[in-house]
Scaffold this motif. Sequence first.
Motif, PDB file in Angstrom:
ATOM      1  N   PHE A 230       3.437   4.923  -7.420  1.00  0.00           N
ATOM      2  CA  PHE A 230       1.919   4.148  -6.866  1.00  0.00           C
ATOM      3  C   PHE A 230       2.555   2.741  -6.695  1.00  0.00           C
ATOM      4  O   PHE A 230       1.557   2.002  -5.396  1.00  0.00           O
ATOM      5  N   ARG A 231       2.981   1.976  -7.206  1.00  0.00           N
ATOM      6  CA  ARG A 231       3.409   0.461  -7.030  1.00  0.00           C
ATOM      7  C   ARG A 231       4.227   0.443  -5.907  1.00  0.00           C
ATOM      8  O   ARG A 231       3.886  -0.186  -4.760  1.00  0.00           O
ATOM      9  N   GLU A 232       5.161   1.611  -5.921  1.00  0.00           N
ATOM     10  CA  GLU A 232       6.003   1.564  -4.569  1.00  0.00           C
ATOM     11  C   GLU A 232       5.766   1.687  -3.298  1.00  0.00           C
ATOM     12  O   GLU A 232       5.711   1.268  -2.110  1.00  0.00           O
ATOM     13  N   GLU A 233       4.512   2.439  -3.170  1.00  0.00           N
ATOM     14  CA  GLU A 233       3.647   3.308  -2.239  1.00  0.00           C
ATOM     15  C   GLU A 233       2.669   1.980  -1.516  1.00  0.00           C
ATOM     16  O   GLU A 233       2.730   1.564  -0.518  1.00  0.00           O
ATOM     17  N   THR A 234       2.103   1.642  -2.553  1.00  0.00           N
ATOM     18  CA  THR A 234       1.004   0.807  -2.246  1.00  0.00           C
ATOM     19  C   THR A 234       1.593  -0.872  -1.658  1.00  0.00           C
ATOM     20  O   THR A 234       0.877  -1.090  -0.924  1.00  0.00           O
ATOM     21  N   MET A 235       2.495  -1.421  -2.802  1.00  0.00           N
ATOM     22  CA  MET A 235       3.142  -2.497  -1.284  1.00  0.00           C
ATOM     23  C   MET A 235       4.199  -2.321  -0.760  1.00  0.00           C
ATOM     24  O   MET A 235       4.271  -2.955   0.787  1.00  0.00           O
ATOM     25  N   ARG A 236       4.151  -0.691   0.043  1.00  0.00           N
ATOM     26  CA  ARG A 236       5.123   0.071   1.216  1.00  0.00           C
ATOM     27  C   ARG A 236       4.114  -0.346   1.699  1.00  0.00           C
ATOM     28  O   ARG A 236       4.477  -1.134   3.509  1.00  0.00           O
ATOM     29  N   SER A 237       2.074   0.075   1.875  1.00  0.00           N
ATOM     30  CA  SER A 237       1.244  -0.138   2.610  1.00  0.00           C
ATOM     31  C   SER A 237       0.633  -1.240   3.044  1.00  0.00           C
ATOM     32  O   SER A 237       0.770  -1.907   4.014  1.00  0.00           O
ATOM     33  N   LYS A 238       0.922  -2.325   1.764  1.00  0.00           N
ATOM     34  CA  LYS A 238       1.002  -3.937   1.995  1.00  0.00           C
ATOM     35  C   LYS A 238       1.555  -4.729   2.826  1.00  0.00           C
ATOM     36  O   LYS A 238       1.444  -5.042   3.815  1.00  0.00           O
ATOM     37  N   ASP A 239       2.842  -4.337   2.606  1.00  0.00           N
ATOM     38  CA  ASP A 239       3.590  -5.172   3.233  1.00  0.00           C
ATOM     39  C   ASP A 239       3.910  -4.443   4.892  1.00  0.00           C
ATOM     40  O   ASP A 239       3.429  -5.557   5.775  1.00  0.00           O
ATOM     41  N   VAL A 240       3.740  -3.191   5.514  1.00  0.00           N
ATOM     42  CA  VAL A 240       3.299  -3.221   6.655  1.00  0.00           C
ATOM     43  C   VAL A 240       2.041  -3.400   7.106  1.00  0.00           C
ATOM     44  O   VAL A 240       2.063  -3.653   8.019  1.00  0.00           O
ATOM     45  N   LEU A 241       0.663  -3.625   6.650  1.00  0.00           N
ATOM     46  CA  LEU A 241      -0.349  -3.854   6.907  1.00  0.00           C
ATOM     47  C   LEU A 241      -0.698  -5.392   7.129  1.00  0.00           C
ATOM     48  O   LEU A 241      -0.498  -5.628   8.590  1.00  0.00           O
TER      49      LEU A 241
ATOM     50  N   LEU B 285      -5.443  -0.981 -10.977  1.00  0.00           N
ATOM     51  CA  LEU B 285      -6.329  -1.769 -11.153  1.00  0.00           C
ATOM     52  C   LEU B 285      -5.183  -2.799 -12.033  1.00  0.00           C
ATOM     53  O   LEU B 285      -5.130  -3.636 -10.529  1.00  0.00           O
ATOM     54  N   ASP B 286      -4.545  -2.591 -12.607  1.00  0.00           N
ATOM     55  CA  ASP B 286      -3.609  -4.222 -13.225  1.00  0.00           C
ATOM     56  C   ASP B 286      -2.235  -4.142 -12.002  1.00  0.00           C
ATOM     57  O   ASP B 286      -2.028  -5.388 -11.785  1.00  0.00           O
ATOM     58  N   ILE B 287      -1.573  -3.023 -11.587  1.00  0.00           N
ATOM     59  CA  ILE B 287      -0.457  -3.243 -10.462  1.00  0.00           C
ATOM     60  C   ILE B 287      -1.212  -3.974  -9.174  1.00  0.00           C
ATOM     61  O   ILE B 287      -0.702  -4.808  -8.263  1.00  0.00           O
ATOM     62  N   LEU B 288      -2.466  -3.244  -8.756  1.00  0.00           N
ATOM     63  CA  LEU B 288      -3.301  -3.705  -7.434  1.00  0.00           C
ATOM     64  C   LEU B 288      -3.100  -5.661  -8.105  1.00  0.00           C
ATOM     65  O   LEU B 288      -3.209  -6.196  -6.767  1.00  0.00           O
ATOM     66  N   VAL B 289      -3.418  -5.893  -8.758  1.00  0.00           N
ATOM     67  CA  VAL B 289      -3.695  -7.498  -8.904  1.00  0.00           C
ATOM     68  C   VAL B 289      -1.702  -8.245  -9.541  1.00  0.00           C
ATOM     69  O   VAL B 289      -1.500  -8.964  -8.357  1.00  0.00           O
TER      70      VAL B 289
END
Length: 294
Positions: free
Chosen positions: A99-110, A136-140
């Motif tokens: 989840f952390r890896e995918e969410t970071m990848r999405s945020k970076d590209v956007l 939720l912790d990872i999002l923060v």
Amino acid sequence: MTAVRSALTVDVEEHFQVSAFDHVIPRERWGRIRSRVENNTRRLLDLFDERDTKATFFVLGWVAERHPRLVREIATRGHEIASHGQTHELVYRQDPKTFREETMRSKDVLEDQAQQPVEGYRAASYSITPASLWALDILVELGFTWDSSIFPIHHDRYGIPTAPRWPHTLRTPSGYTLTELPLTTWQVGGQRLPVAGGGYFRLYPYALTRYGLRAVNGEGRPFIFYLHPWEVDPDQPRIRAGWRSRLRHYVGLRRCEGRLGQLLQDFELTTVESVLTDLESRRMEDDAGAMAFA
């Protein structure tokens, strides 16, 4: 009385990427299916321009990587960009590392494509549930300041029925704070009726949706409304799936765009960022009023 501005949100994904079709269209096939998301999203952008309305677009990372011009166009036309994750996998099916890896990848590209900060997140199919609150912790930790992933209802795929109905500050399992904008429900007696958009918007009579949303605004609260680009595409190819999946996905497609136009006329809609600004201004006014009274 000043009209309450509510949030108009769009979950940008292909018609074949919805969770209801996971069991019939594996992700390795996605790249071989003809894309329709650019045309459908531009259809919404044009409608919003006609009504002088801005929205928050939760863009799937998978879509952004294949259609970078689309993300830039959404941002250039004055809308807010937020993350819808990377692969539309349900959060409670992922482990924290993935989840952390995918969410970071999405945020970076956007952020690279839109050239604006991405501070908001929405999980695929609202899949932050009691089983995945760890997300939720990872999002923060990744720099998100607000989330719109919790649906305070009972549902077979998502939902935290005891969660607050209104935008609020929540405390994550590790003690961080995060602003949560739950999907909107209308309290009818002892029941919460989902009136946030999507399939509910297509299934219910429009008069019922309008009445419920007006009731929410009548309490001085903003609602959070969502839809997908594929919902204004009645000619999309039909996918063979179970009857429940077909019902949720295809019912009401031909009337959705017309209803959306009516919604834009009946309510004052804007981005999540603007709604949060309104809420903060109201809080400050309330605090000032309380101090003056004291």
